[in-house]
Design an enzyme around this catalytic site. Structure first.
Site, PDB file in Angstrom:
ATOM      1  NE  ARG A 123      -0.308  -0.125   4.946  1.00 55.87           N
ATOM      2  CZ  ARG A 123      -0.833  -0.148   6.168  1.00 55.87           C
ATOM      3  NH1 ARG A 123      -2.125   0.040   6.334  1.00 55.87           N
ATOM      4  NH2 ARG A 123      -0.090  -0.385   7.218  1.00 55.87           N
ATOM      5  CD  GLU A 162      -0.558   4.830  10.432  1.00 60.83           C
ATOM      6  OE1 GLU A 162       0.120   4.087   9.698  1.00 60.83           O
ATOM      7  OE2 GLU A 162      -0.904   4.513  11.568  1.00 60.83           O
ATOM      8  CD  GLU A 321      -4.620   3.039  12.390  1.00 60.71           C
ATOM      9  OE1 GLU A 321      -3.645   2.297  12.645  1.00 60.71           O
ATOM     10  OE2 GLU A 321      -4.846   3.483  11.263  1.00 60.71           O
ATOM     11  CD1 TRP A 329       2.064  -3.784  12.697  1.00 59.89           C
ATOM     12  CD2 TRP A 329       3.868  -3.256  13.910  1.00 59.89           C
ATOM     13  NE1 TRP A 329       1.662  -2.896  13.679  1.00 59.89           N
ATOM     14  CE2 TRP A 329       2.754  -2.562  14.436  1.00 59.89           C
ATOM     15  CE3 TRP A 329       5.108  -3.079  14.521  1.00 59.89           C
ATOM     16  CZ2 TRP A 329       2.840  -1.712  15.531  1.00 59.89           C
ATOM     17  CZ3 TRP A 329       5.194  -2.232  15.615  1.00 59.89           C
ATOM     18  CH2 TRP A 329       4.078  -1.558  16.108  1.00 59.89           C
ATOM     19  CD  GLU A 369      -2.631  -4.245   8.527  1.00 60.93           C
ATOM     20  OE1 GLU A 369      -1.689  -3.516   8.890  1.00 60.93           O
ATOM     21  OE2 GLU A 369      -3.770  -3.832   8.267  1.00 60.93           O
ATOM     22  CE  LYS A 370      -3.222 -15.028   6.841  1.00 62.88           C
ATOM     23  NZ  LYS A 370      -2.405 -14.122   5.979  1.00 62.88           N
ATOM     24  CG  HIS A 372      -3.041  -5.713  13.768  1.00 68.59           C
ATOM     25  ND1 HIS A 372      -3.937  -5.140  14.652  1.00 68.59           N
ATOM     26  CD2 HIS A 372      -1.985  -4.870  13.701  1.00 68.59           C
ATOM     27  CE1 HIS A 372      -3.426  -3.995  15.099  1.00 68.59           C
ATOM     28  NE2 HIS A 372      -2.245  -3.816  14.549  1.00 68.59           N
TER      29      HIS A 372
HETATM   30  C1  GAL Z   1      -1.344   1.438  10.979  1.00 73.37           C
HETATM   31  C2  GAL Z   1      -2.233   1.537   9.758  1.00 73.37           C
HETATM   32  C3  GAL Z   1      -3.377   0.553   9.810  1.00 73.37           C
HETATM   33  C4  GAL Z   1      -2.864  -0.799  10.210  1.00 73.37           C
HETATM   34  C5  GAL Z   1      -2.156  -0.707  11.531  1.00 73.37           C
HETATM   35  C6  GAL Z   1      -1.648  -2.025  12.050  1.00 73.37           C
HETATM   36  O1  GAL Z   1      -0.061   1.938  10.712  1.00 73.37           O
HETATM   37  O2  GAL Z   1      -2.764   2.835   9.634  1.00 73.37           O
HETATM   38  O3  GAL Z   1      -3.994   0.511   8.548  1.00 73.37           O
HETATM   39  O4  GAL Z   1      -1.984  -1.252   9.229  1.00 73.37           O
HETATM   40  O5  GAL Z   1      -1.055   0.151  11.396  1.00 73.37           O
HETATM   41  O6  GAL Z   1      -0.964  -1.868  13.279  1.00 73.37           O
END
Ligand code: GAL
Length: 669
Positions: A123, A162, A321, A329, A369-370, A372
């Site tokens: 992305r 972001e 968020e 990650w 991101e499954k 997360h």
């Molecule tokens: C942020 C992002 C989200 C998601 C999140 C995961 O940086 O805006 O879309 O990826 O991290 O921690």
């Protein structure tokens, strides 16, 4: 700089005047079949969700092909949310360009410093300076604004996502063109640029603007021009801000009644965007934060929330968020411990957040991101995470009176500066080990350990009101900043600064005559040569503390300087390590080595006492509990994994469970 010419909070669709904290998540319904959407809104009501951020990564779904728009699904989701009294922070959806766009226009893809294309597949694969990307993005913004600008669910606009998270540094030809323009505005003439960049060195002198480039990969083992590097960081932050402004200006023209924000990402070592310079562009500030592992993870969360609160000028901001539990990650991703979900959320509220939102509402079944965490985990509603989420929703409902109350400034501050962050860590310096944010965070931890409140404030902000100001590694010192610091001490302020402060001007040119040039007279010391340490070297001080990373060979040049500690061993033995000069009621102290929290705690205790700054907490709670104050509310945050007796501040029998947060009315003085 960090204050707002305008502050406009969410436009709540129902009962706009009722005070409330916003609670919700990124909502990505396009990942799920329609049936799930109904279940979503029902469970959102159960959890107490009152707002979602929608359509952040929906470009390909909204515009499946050039010129083809599909709004039906989004219409339905908007209606469904509105029908359940859930407000919408609608994204402009420009964060991730769809494959049809990058296939037709590969010239929007960023280029790294080696000249390699950053391909699509993840992305944010777009150049901040691409006119082609800008045109397509603005067409999407216009389409969304025209369709949903008047929708009753709309509470705010969410620009992109972001900005700069993955595409801050682009070395393409578009970037080169925009960089030249930026430099022309900054320096006027090629000679102005030559002077600022010290291009007489290594035969780098330019005779025409067209010769100027971004700092692309240079000869191996060599170093690109340092001012070019620093200016490229400044430019890259500004280039992203230009994109932000372009989307915002269109939104303000089309939907003047809706507030506009974008989510910052102030956390950890991420420093690509100079956020204090962005705050005034928005109607309200929003941030994303993920707590990092390690011994200072909790303090870093508080540090970031504190700084965002001050970047927002003390006014309410929006936590866009954070995570309910594990992220995906890190090398190893741990679930949160019981209590951490609420504690992390409420720490942000304590520092001024009026919105507590998560990434994301429902944990994805597929995609990157499954693994997360989310508000509804893979396990479903019958889960500890969802129960904690629901409990938090109730807590936030009970805290509605906190909404709109300003952060109460502390009496001490830590100055934080992007120019110094960027420049102090550049290559070809006395040490490549220096970590700007870590030094600031160590001081913050020391404040917390002593039960002292401290605000983390941008160096360009209004910090003169603080009685004690700590300016760690304030490496870049334009003349105006130096004058402010001199005036501050002259007016009775207490300044504490450290190694590698006051060394260069805004072009990274050294202030001559001995270090720390710009602060030499104020501190009453002179340093001829730096004395950085190897990783396996330490410096013992006669106050019992141990320094690492750096030492300075200090000559005390003003008899009014008091030496607070000396080096004890090695060839530095007997030399001053920590000094304090008090020319009048104010003072200027200097710490020439890295002490870490353990060494800073006793030092700061003494410096704060002499500045007259005392703890607002009873002795037994200092270090155990973090205190933050918003209007009449005192937030007590348990910093430990033990129960802490807080009867002294919260009434007989009150205890804070491990990692818990308590909000109590301000004690009347
Ligand atoms: C942020 C992002 C989200 C998601 C999140 C995961 O940086 O805006 O879309 O990826 O991290 O921690």
């Amino acid at each position: 700089m960090s204050h707002h010419p305008r502050h406009r909070w969410l436009r709540w669709p129902s009962e706009p005047d009722r005070p409330r904290l916003a609670f919700g998540a990124d909502y990505n319904p396009e990942q799920w079949p329609r049936e799930v959407w109904r279940d979503d809104v029902r469970a959102m009501r159960t959890a107490g969700v009152n707002i979602v951020s929608l359509a952040i990564f929906s470009w390909a779904r909204i515009q499946p092909r050039a010129g083809v728009w599909d709004f039906d699904w989004l219409d339905e989701v908007m209606e469904l949310l509105h029908g359940h009294d859930i407000a919408v922070d609608l994204a402009t959806a420009t964060a991730s360009p769809p494959p049809w766009l990058t296939a037709a226009h590969p010239e929007i893809l960023p280029v790294d410093r080696d000249g390699h294309t950053r391909w699509p597949g993840a992305r944010q694969h777009w150049r901040p300076t691409s006119p082609v990307f800008r045109e397509h993005a603005l067409a999407l913004v216009r389409a969304l604004a025209e369709r949903y600008g008047a929708h009753p669910a709309m509470a705010a606009w969410h620009i992109n996502n972001e900005l700069g998270c993955h595409n801050a540094y682009d070395y393409s030809d578009d970037a080169a063109r925009a960089f030249r323009l930026w430099l022309r505005q900054r320096y006027g003439t090629v000679d102005g640029l030559n002077d600022a960049w010290a291009t007489t060195f290594w035969s780098q002198r330019f005779s025409d603007w067209e010769q100027v480039l971004p700092p692309r990969l240079a000869a191996p083992g060599s170093f690109p021009n340092p001012t070019q590097q620093l200016d490229f960081k400044r430019f890259s932050s500004d280039a992203l801000r230009e994109h932000l402004r372009a989307e915002r200006d269109l939104l303000r023209a089309l939907t003047p009644d809706l507030p506009v924000t974008t989510n910052f990402l102030l956390m950890g070592d991420g420093n690509t965007v100079n956020y204090p310079e962005w705050a005034a562009e928005l109607d309200f500030v929003a941030n994303d934060h993920y707590r990092l592992p390690g011994p200072q993870g909790r303090d870093e969360l508080s540090f970031s929330a504190n700084l965002i609160g001050n970047i927002a000028g003390g006014l309410p901001w929006y936590l866009m968020e954070h995570s309910t539990s594990a992220v995906n990650w890190q090398p190893v991703n741990k679930a949160k411990l019981p209590g951490e979900l609420a504690r992390d959320s409420l720490t942000h509220v304590a520092h001024g957040a009026d919105a507590v939102c998560f990434f994301q509402w429902r944990q994805s079944a597929g995609g990157a991101e499954k693994y997360h965490s989310a508000m509804i985990p893979h396990a479903g509603e019958d889960s500890a995470v969802f129960r904690s989420v629901t409990e938090l929703g109730a807590t936030l409902r009970d805290l509605a009176a906190v909404a709109g109350t300003p952060r109460e400034p502390a009496r001490a501050a830590i100055l934080f500066d992007w120019d110094s962050w960027w420049a102090a860590e550049q290559d070809s310096h006395p040490s490549d080990r220096l970590r700007y944010r870590q030094e600031a965070l160590d001081w913050y931890t020391a404040f917390l350990e002593l039960g002292l409140r401290a605000d983390v404030v941008p160096a360009g902000g209004a910090w003169e009101r603080y009685e004690l100001v700590v300016a760690p590694v304030l490496y870049v010192m334009p003349a105006a900043l130096s004058q402010r610091l001199h005036a501050y001490v002259g007016a009775g302020g207490h300044l504490v600064t450290t190694y590698f402060s006051g060394i260069v001007d805004e072009h990274e040119h050294v202030w001559l005559g001995g270090y720390p040039g710009a602060l030499r007279d104020l501190l009453g010391i002179r340093i001829e040569e730096f004395a950085p340490l190897h990783d396996d070297e330490t410096a013992e001080l006669d106050d019992g503390s141990t320094g690492t990373l750096w030492t300075d060979r200090i000559d005390v040049v003003d008899p009014a300087v008091e030496v607070l500690a000396r080096y004890k061993t090695g060839e530095m033995a007997g030399r001053a390590a920590i000094t304090r000069r008090a020319p009048g009621p104010g003072s200027a102290s200097y710490v020439s080595t890295r002490l870490g929290p353990a060494g800073l705690i006793p030092l700061l205790a003494g410096l704060a006492a002499r500045a007259g700054v005392t703890s607002e907490l009873p002795a037994a709670l200092r270090g155990q509990v973090e205190l933050a104050v918003r209007g009449p509310h005192r937030f007590l945050i348990n910093r430990t994994d033990r129960e802490v007796d807080v009867s002294a501040v919260a009434g007989p029998g009150s205890a804070l469970a491990p990692r818990a947060v308590l909000v109590v009315p301000q004690a009347r003085s």
